[in-house]
Design a protein around this motif. Structure first.
Motif, PDB file in Angstrom:
ATOM      1  N   SER A   1      -9.902   4.942  -2.624  1.00 25.45           N
ATOM      2  CA  SER A   1      -8.792   4.062  -2.983  1.00 25.45           C
ATOM      3  C   SER A   1      -8.349   4.405  -4.392  1.00 25.45           C
ATOM      4  CB  SER A   1      -9.235   2.597  -2.914  1.00 25.45           C
ATOM      5  OG  SER A   1      -9.582   2.237  -1.590  1.00 25.45           O
TER       6      SER A   1
ATOM      7  N   GLN B   1       0.847  -1.184   0.000  1.00 31.44           N
ATOM      8  CA  GLN B   1       0.000   0.000   0.000  1.00 31.44           C
ATOM      9  C   GLN B   1       0.888   1.240   0.000  1.00 31.44           C
ATOM     10  OE1 GLN B   1      -2.470  -0.270   3.509  1.00 31.44           O
ATOM     11  NE2 GLN B   1      -4.215  -1.037   2.357  1.00 31.44           N
TER      12      GLN B   1
ATOM     13  N   CYS C   1     -10.546   0.639 -10.495  1.00 26.25           N
ATOM     14  CA  CYS C   1     -11.965   0.809 -10.172  1.00 26.25           C
ATOM     15  C   CYS C   1     -12.840   0.262 -11.304  1.00 26.25           C
ATOM     16  CB  CYS C   1     -12.294   2.273  -9.911  1.00 26.25           C
ATOM     17  SG  CYS C   1     -12.239   3.351 -11.365  1.00 26.25           S
TER      18      CYS C   1
ATOM     19  N   LYS D   1      -9.603  -7.483  -2.804  1.00 28.68           N
ATOM     20  CA  LYS D   1      -8.694  -6.494  -3.384  1.00 28.68           C
ATOM     21  C   LYS D   1      -7.405  -6.404  -2.571  1.00 28.68           C
ATOM     22  CE  LYS D   1     -12.568  -3.575  -4.869  1.00 28.68           C
ATOM     23  NZ  LYS D   1     -13.600  -4.202  -4.020  1.00 28.68           N
ATOM     24  N   PRO D   2      -6.259  -6.166  -3.236  1.00 27.51           N
ATOM     25  CA  PRO D   2      -6.131  -5.824  -4.654  1.00 27.51           C
ATOM     26  C   PRO D   2      -6.133  -7.033  -5.590  1.00 27.51           C
ATOM     27  CG  PRO D   2      -3.977  -5.847  -3.678  1.00 27.51           C
ATOM     28  CD  PRO D   2      -4.947  -6.128  -2.555  1.00 27.51           C
TER      29      PRO D   2
ATOM     30  N   GLU E   1      -3.728   4.393  -1.635  1.00 26.55           N
ATOM     31  CA  GLU E   1      -4.870   4.736  -0.797  1.00 26.55           C
ATOM     32  C   GLU E   1      -4.798   6.233  -0.509  1.00 26.55           C
ATOM     33  OE1 GLU E   1      -7.347   2.849  -0.045  1.00 26.55           O
ATOM     34  OE2 GLU E   1      -6.537   0.949  -0.773  1.00 26.55           O
TER      35      GLU E   1
ATOM     36  N   CYS F   1     -13.735   2.784  -3.167  1.00 27.52           N
ATOM     37  CA  CYS F   1     -13.074   2.440  -1.916  1.00 27.52           C
ATOM     38  C   CYS F   1     -13.046   0.927  -1.770  1.00 27.52           C
ATOM     39  CB  CYS F   1     -13.792   3.090  -0.736  1.00 27.52           C
ATOM     40  SG  CYS F   1     -12.911   2.938   0.826  1.00 27.52           S
ATOM     41  N   ASP F   2     -11.920   0.397  -1.387  1.00 24.97           N
ATOM     42  CA  ASP F   2     -11.744  -1.047  -1.297  1.00 24.97           C
ATOM     43  C   ASP F   2     -12.808  -1.751  -0.476  1.00 24.97           C
ATOM     44  OD1 ASP F   2      -9.602  -1.225  -2.926  1.00 24.97           O
ATOM     45  OD2 ASP F   2      -8.110  -1.598  -1.371  1.00 24.97           O
ATOM     46  N   ASP F   3     -13.214  -1.118   0.614  1.00 28.27           N
ATOM     47  CA  ASP F   3     -14.125  -1.818   1.529  1.00 28.27           C
ATOM     48  C   ASP F   3     -15.579  -1.392   1.393  1.00 28.27           C
ATOM     49  OD1 ASP F   3     -13.873   0.691   2.551  1.00 28.27           O
ATOM     50  OD2 ASP F   3     -13.226   0.084   4.553  1.00 28.27           O
TER      51      ASP F   3
END
Length: 254
Positions: A195, A43, A225, A81-82, A188, A244-246
């Motif tokens: 993200s 990250q 994305c 992800k990723p 991030e 956003c990843d989450d």
């Protein structure tokens, strides 16, 4: 000024060098990025200065992988992800590569200052915002004469993860590029709560689904994305869609 170097039939941007051949990315048709060579994956978290502008990258989580290749998500729907979890097979996304194979800076805007020249191709903007830190880089280069001013221009250009901004010395025609080893950053951006893209560093070759390689560059950002209009490259869409990843894709715009 723009010079394109040639190596084994591949185009290499001036100021960049090609990573060892074991490192490369193959884009799967309608599928993920296949990353070969096992470069480190970490990250890269964008942190602000005292004025709240993007200023430094801080290493975050390290992703340990033993597979070769490693499958990286590019549709935006993976729940791992990723990494790819196969979600692209059922996701509503367009995998078509739309980016040009021409040199990124061939048609770039060129801004000339007293000691430095800046080239900018806005189509590849990853919206990292380092170019606005202490005065916008386009204004800074037009007045940069002292070494302090020149260093700020080099810093802002060099922190652009996409490489849309390239700066060189007028007198020596030396291009400034940060010294990157082959590696992958997963950006991030907590400042805007999104993200960012996959940051490909150190001249890693990227091969399209058609088998044709894109220009090899020291720093590149790949869309993760799934919504860029300049695939496979990031165009900043992740910021406007609040990727956003989450956060599940269907809830991001609520």
């Amino acid at each position: 000024m723009y010079i394109m170097a040639k190596k084994e039939g591949l185009s290499v941007e001036e100021g960049s060098k090609m990573a060892p051949e074991k490192f490369y990315i193959k884009i799967a048709a309608d599928g993920p990025y296949l990353l070969y060579g096992n470069p480190p994956i970490d990250q890269e978290i964008i942190l602000p200065n005292e004025e709240g502008s993007a200023w430094v990258y801080q290493k975050g989580k390290h992703f340990e992988t033993n597979e070769n290749p490693v499958y990286l998500c590019r549709c935006g729907f993976s729940k791992h992800k990723p990494f790819c979890d196969g979600a692209h097979k059922h996701a509503d996304w367009d995998s078509t590569e739309t980016a040009s194979h021409r040199p990124l800076l061939e048609n770039a805007e060129v801004i000339e200052g007293p000691t430095m020249v800046l080239a900018d191709n806005e189509s590849y903007c990853a919206f990292a915002r380092f170019c606005d830190a202490y005065g916008r880089i386009w204004n800074l280069v037009e007045r940069a004469e002292s070494e302090k001013e020149r260093e700020l221009v080099r810093r802002e250009a060099g922190h652009c993860p996409a490489g849309r901004l390239v700066v060189w010395d007028k007198e020596t025609e030396t291009i400034y590029e940060p010294p990157f080893e082959p590696s992958i950053g997963i950006i991030e951006d907590p400042g805007i709560k999104v993200s960012g893209p996959i940051w490909v560093k150190g001249g890693i070759r990227i091969e399209g689904a058609d088998g044709k390689s894109y220009e090899i560059r020291n720093r590149v950002t790949l869309c993760r994305c799934g919504q860029s209009s300049n695939k496979p490259f990031c165009d900043g869409t992740h910021a406007s869609m609040r990727f956003c990843d989450d956060i599940p894709l269907e809830m991001r715009n609520l």
